[in-house]
Design a protein around this motif. Structure first.
Motif, PDB file in Angstrom:
ATOM      1  N   ILE A 226       0.843  -1.203   0.000  1.00 32.80           N
ATOM      2  CA  ILE A 226       0.000   0.000   0.000  1.00 32.80           C
ATOM      3  C   ILE A 226       0.875   1.249   0.000  1.00 32.80           C
ATOM      4  CG2 ILE A 226      -1.653   1.343   1.355  1.00 32.80           C
ATOM      5  CD1 ILE A 226      -2.885  -1.258   2.300  1.00 32.80           C
ATOM      6  N   SER A 227       1.936   1.244   0.802  1.00 31.58           N
ATOM      7  CA  SER A 227       2.835   2.392   0.884  1.00 31.58           C
ATOM      8  C   SER A 227       3.516   2.687  -0.442  1.00 31.58           C
ATOM      9  CB  SER A 227       3.901   2.155   1.966  1.00 31.58           C
ATOM     10  OG  SER A 227       3.298   1.980   3.237  1.00 31.58           O
ATOM     11  N   SER A 228       3.776   1.624  -1.221  1.00 31.93           N
ATOM     12  CA  SER A 228       4.436   1.799  -2.517  1.00 31.93           C
ATOM     13  C   SER A 228       3.442   2.084  -3.640  1.00 31.93           C
ATOM     14  CB  SER A 228       5.255   0.553  -2.868  1.00 31.93           C
ATOM     15  OG  SER A 228       4.399  -0.577  -3.058  1.00 31.93           O
ATOM     16  N   GLY A 229       2.151   2.093  -3.295  1.00 28.62           N
ATOM     17  CA  GLY A 229       1.133   2.408  -4.291  1.00 28.62           C
ATOM     18  C   GLY A 229       0.720   1.241  -5.166  1.00 28.62           C
ATOM     19  N   SER A 230       1.070   0.009  -4.761  1.00 24.90           N
ATOM     20  CA  SER A 230       0.750  -1.156  -5.579  1.00 24.90           C
ATOM     21  C   SER A 230      -0.334  -2.041  -4.965  1.00 24.90           C
ATOM     22  CB  SER A 230       2.015  -1.993  -5.825  1.00 24.90           C
ATOM     23  OG  SER A 230       2.612  -2.376  -4.605  1.00 24.90           O
ATOM     24  N   ALA A 231      -1.007  -1.571  -3.918  1.00 24.09           N
ATOM     25  CA  ALA A 231      -2.091  -2.339  -3.299  1.00 24.09           C
ATOM     26  C   ALA A 231      -3.037  -1.397  -2.548  1.00 24.09           C
ATOM     27  CB  ALA A 231      -1.535  -3.399  -2.344  1.00 24.09           C
ATOM     28  N   VAL A 232      -4.255  -1.895  -2.312  1.00 25.31           N
ATOM     29  CA  VAL A 232      -5.264  -1.147  -1.567  1.00 25.31           C
ATOM     30  C   VAL A 232      -6.020  -2.137  -0.687  1.00 25.31           C
ATOM     31  CG1 VAL A 232      -7.275   0.363  -1.678  1.00 25.31           C
ATOM     32  CG2 VAL A 232      -5.565   0.451  -3.497  1.00 25.31           C
ATOM     33  N   CYS A 233      -6.266  -1.769   0.568  1.00 30.08           N
ATOM     34  CA  CYS A 233      -7.096  -2.602   1.438  1.00 30.08           C
ATOM     35  C   CYS A 233      -8.540  -2.145   1.243  1.00 30.08           C
ATOM     36  CB  CYS A 233      -6.675  -2.448   2.898  1.00 30.08           C
ATOM     37  SG  CYS A 233      -7.518  -3.597   4.007  1.00 30.08           S
ATOM     38  N   ILE A 234      -9.374  -3.010   0.678  1.00 33.23           N
ATOM     39  CA  ILE A 234     -10.727  -2.593   0.295  1.00 33.23           C
ATOM     40  C   ILE A 234     -11.822  -3.161   1.197  1.00 33.23           C
ATOM     41  CG2 ILE A 234     -10.094  -2.243  -2.119  1.00 33.23           C
ATOM     42  CD1 ILE A 234     -11.293  -4.947  -2.786  1.00 33.23           C
ATOM     43  N   GLU A 235     -11.465  -4.027   2.143  1.00 37.57           N
ATOM     44  CA  GLU A 235     -12.479  -4.588   3.029  1.00 37.57           C
ATOM     45  C   GLU A 235     -11.833  -5.086   4.325  1.00 37.57           C
ATOM     46  OE1 GLU A 235     -15.464  -4.459   3.307  1.00 37.57           O
ATOM     47  OE2 GLU A 235     -16.450  -6.280   4.009  1.00 37.57           O
TER      48      GLU A 235
ATOM     49  N   ALA B  70     -11.393   2.170   6.066  1.00 40.60           N
ATOM     50  CA  ALA B  70     -10.656   3.412   5.810  1.00 40.60           C
ATOM     51  C   ALA B  70     -10.109   4.037   7.082  1.00 40.60           C
ATOM     52  CB  ALA B  70     -11.563   4.408   5.087  1.00 40.60           C
ATOM     53  N   LEU B  71     -10.664   3.667   8.235  1.00 39.77           N
ATOM     54  CA  LEU B  71     -10.256   4.251   9.505  1.00 39.77           C
ATOM     55  C   LEU B  71      -9.254   3.395  10.269  1.00 39.77           C
ATOM     56  CD1 LEU B  71     -13.777   5.469  10.732  1.00 39.77           C
ATOM     57  CD2 LEU B  71     -12.019   6.798   9.535  1.00 39.77           C
ATOM     58  N   LEU B  72      -8.999   2.205   9.769  1.00 40.51           N
ATOM     59  CA  LEU B  72      -8.108   1.281  10.472  1.00 40.51           C
ATOM     60  C   LEU B  72      -6.641   1.602  10.200  1.00 40.51           C
ATOM     61  CD1 LEU B  72      -9.908  -2.125   9.772  1.00 40.51           C
ATOM     62  CD2 LEU B  72      -9.833  -0.896  11.950  1.00 40.51           C
ATOM     63  N   THR B  73      -5.837   1.565  11.249  1.00 43.33           N
ATOM     64  CA  THR B  73      -4.390   1.686  11.084  1.00 43.33           C
ATOM     65  C   THR B  73      -3.802   0.282  10.931  1.00 43.33           C
ATOM     66  OG1 THR B  73      -3.924   1.511  13.453  1.00 43.33           O
ATOM     67  CG2 THR B  73      -4.401   3.718  12.565  1.00 43.33           C
TER      68      THR B  73
END
Length: 387
Positions: A20-29, A38-41
Motif C-alpha cells: 500500500i505504501s508503494s502504491g501497488s495495493a489497496v485494502c478494500i475490506e 478506511a479508519l483502520l491503522t
C-alpha cells in the motif's frame, strides 16, 4: 487460487501494508472489524487478528493467507471483488472469521489477497487439512458460474496472465516471481535445460551458480541475454531453487508419459504438410520446435514444447527418429523454412560474486530491497529449521 497457512499474521499484514505504501495495493475490506476499513491503522489490523489468535495459544499455525486470481481480460469494481471474496470465504467456512481483503494492482491480471485467522471465537481451530483440494476447489467453480468468471481450468487461466516481461515496465522482482512461479507449476519438464527454455520464451533466464548449488533469475532481452539486477531463487515467493526444480523434474518424468503419444501424432501429422512449412504446421497445433545450437554453430539437440498439453520433451525422449540428427536428415532437408527458427543458446555457469559484488550492501551484504521480503524469508527459515 492459492492457500497458505502460517504462524506470523503480523508479517503477512506488514507485507501487504508495504505494498500500500508503494502504491501497488489497496485494502478494500475489513470484515469482522469494529471500524470501517478506511479508519483502520496497520496496528488496528494486526491487533484484531493477533487477539483472536491468543484465544488458542496451543495452536502454532493460526494464520490464513489466500490469493484469488482472475483472468487478464476481466475487470472488477471494488464492490464486485468484495462480493466475490465474501462468497468465497462463506463457501470455505470462514464467513464468521475476521479477515482483511487487499487488492493488488502491480500484476498483469486482477488478483486479491485475503488475510484471516483459523482460530474461531470460541477458541477452537478450523481444520485446514486438504482445504484447497476438497473444499476450496468446488467453491471456486461455483463462484465462477455464479459471477460468470473465466474458468481457471487446468491452469489455463493463469497462463494467459503471463505477459512477456519488459525491463522497466513493471517491478522486476514481481515480474520474475510471477512468471517463474506459473511456468514452474504449470508445465511438465524433466530437465533443468527444458525449464530454462520455457522461461526464456517468456523473457526470463535462469542461471546456475556455485556449481549448480544456487540459482539466479533475470529478465532477458530479445537476444536472450540477462538484463537488469539478477534475483536469488531463495528471495522469490515461489521459492524456485535449484533443488526444488530438480525435484519437480524427477517427479514429472512419470507424469509426462501420458502426453507422449499425442505429441508424436502432432509431429507426424505436421510432416505431411510441407507446403506451409514443418514448424509452421506444428505451431498451428500449439507445438513449438526449439533447436539447440553450440557456440561453434553446430546443432546438437531439439526440444518440443506442447503448449496445449503444457509439456516439454527432448526429441530423443520421444524416440530415436525424433532426435535432432534424425530430423535434420529426414525432414529439414526438404523444408528450408524450418531452419530459420531462432535457437535457444545454453547459458554457461557463472560466478555469483562476479555479478552480485556491486549490488551488495556494505552494512551486511544483503540485497537492496530485502526489507520487503522479510515475511517470505521468515517462512523459509522456519521450513529449514523443521527439516
Amino acid at each position: 487460487m492459492r492457500i497458505v497457512t502460517g504462524k506470523n499474521v503480523k508479517g503477512v499484514i506488514h507485507y501487504h501494508e508495504s505494498k500500500i505504501s508503494s502504491g501497488s495495493a489497496v485494502c478494500i475490506e475489513a470484515s469482522g472489524f469494529l471500524r470501517d476499513v478506511a479508519l483502520l491503522t496497520t496496528e488496528d489490523k494486526i491487533k484484531r487478528l493477533e487477539n483472536r489468535n491468543l484465544l488458542n495459544r496451543r495452536a502454532k499455525t493460526n494464520t490464513m493467507h489466500i490469493s484469488l486470481n482472475f483472468d487478464p481480460s476481466e475487470s472488477f469494481t471494488d464492490h464486485q471483488l468484495v462480493s466475490i471474496s465474501k462468497e468465497y470465504m462463506k463457501g470455505i467456512g470462514f464467513e464468521e472469521q475476521p479477515y482483511l481483503l487487499y487488492k493488488h494492482i502491480d500484476a498483469a491480471h486482477p488478483h486479491v489477497h485475503l488475510v484471516s485467522t483459523i482460530i474461531k471465537a470460541d477458541g477452537t481451530r478450523i481444520a485446514t487439512h486438504q482445504l484447497a483440494k476438497k473444499i476450496s476447489e468446488p467453491v471456486r467453480k461455483d463462484i465462477e458460474r455464479k459471477f460468470h468468471l473465466v474458468a481457471a481450468s487446468h491452469g489455463k487461466r493463469q497462463l494467459k496472465g503471463i505477459l512477456m516481461p519488459g525491463y522497466g515496465a513493471s517491478p522486476t522482482k514481481h515480474m520474475i516471481d510471477e512468471t517463474v512461479g506459473i511456468i514452474m507449476n504449470t508445465y511438465l519438464y524433466n530437465s533443468f535445460n527444458s525449464f530454462q527454455i520455457l522461461l526464456k520464451i517468456y523473457g526470463v533466464v535462469a542461471m546456475p551458480v556455485h556449481q549448480n548449488l544456487g540459482l539466479l533469475y533475470s529478465l532477458c532481452d530479445s537476444d536472450g541475454k540477462p538484463r537488469g539486477v539478477p534475483i536469488k531463487a531463495s528471495a522469490l515467493k515461489c521459492h524456485a531453487t535449484f533443488k526444488k526444480i530438480r525435484q519437480l523434474c524427477n517427479r514429472n518424468i512419470s507424469k509426462q508419459d501420458v502426453y507422449k503419444s499425442n505429441l508424436i501424432n502432432k509431429i507426424e501429422a505436421a510432416r505431411l504438410h510441407f507446403k506451409q512449412g514443418w514448424a509452421k504446421s506444428l505451431e498451428d497445433s500449439k507445438v513449438l520446435v526449439v533447436w539447440h545450437k553450440s557456440s561453434e554453430g553446430q546443432i546438437y539437440g531439439v526440444s518440443f514444447i506442447d503448449h496445449e498439453q503444457r509439456v516439454v520433451f527432448k526429441g530423443s525422449d520421444l524416440g530415436k527418429m525424433y532426435s535432432a540428427s534424425s530430423l535434420l536428415n529426414k525432414v529439414i532437408k526438404d523444408d528450408k523454412e524450418t531452419i530459420q527458427i531462432d535457437f535457444v543458446k545454453p547459458l554457461k555457469v557463472i560466478d555469483l560474486h562476479q555479478i552480485l559484488g556491486p549490488l551488495l550492501r556494505s552494512e551486511g551484504g544483503q540485497y537492496a530491497g530485502e526489507d520487503q521480503l522479510q515475511y517470505f524469508r521468515h517462512r523459509q527459515k522456519k521450513k529449514k529449521k523443521k527439516s
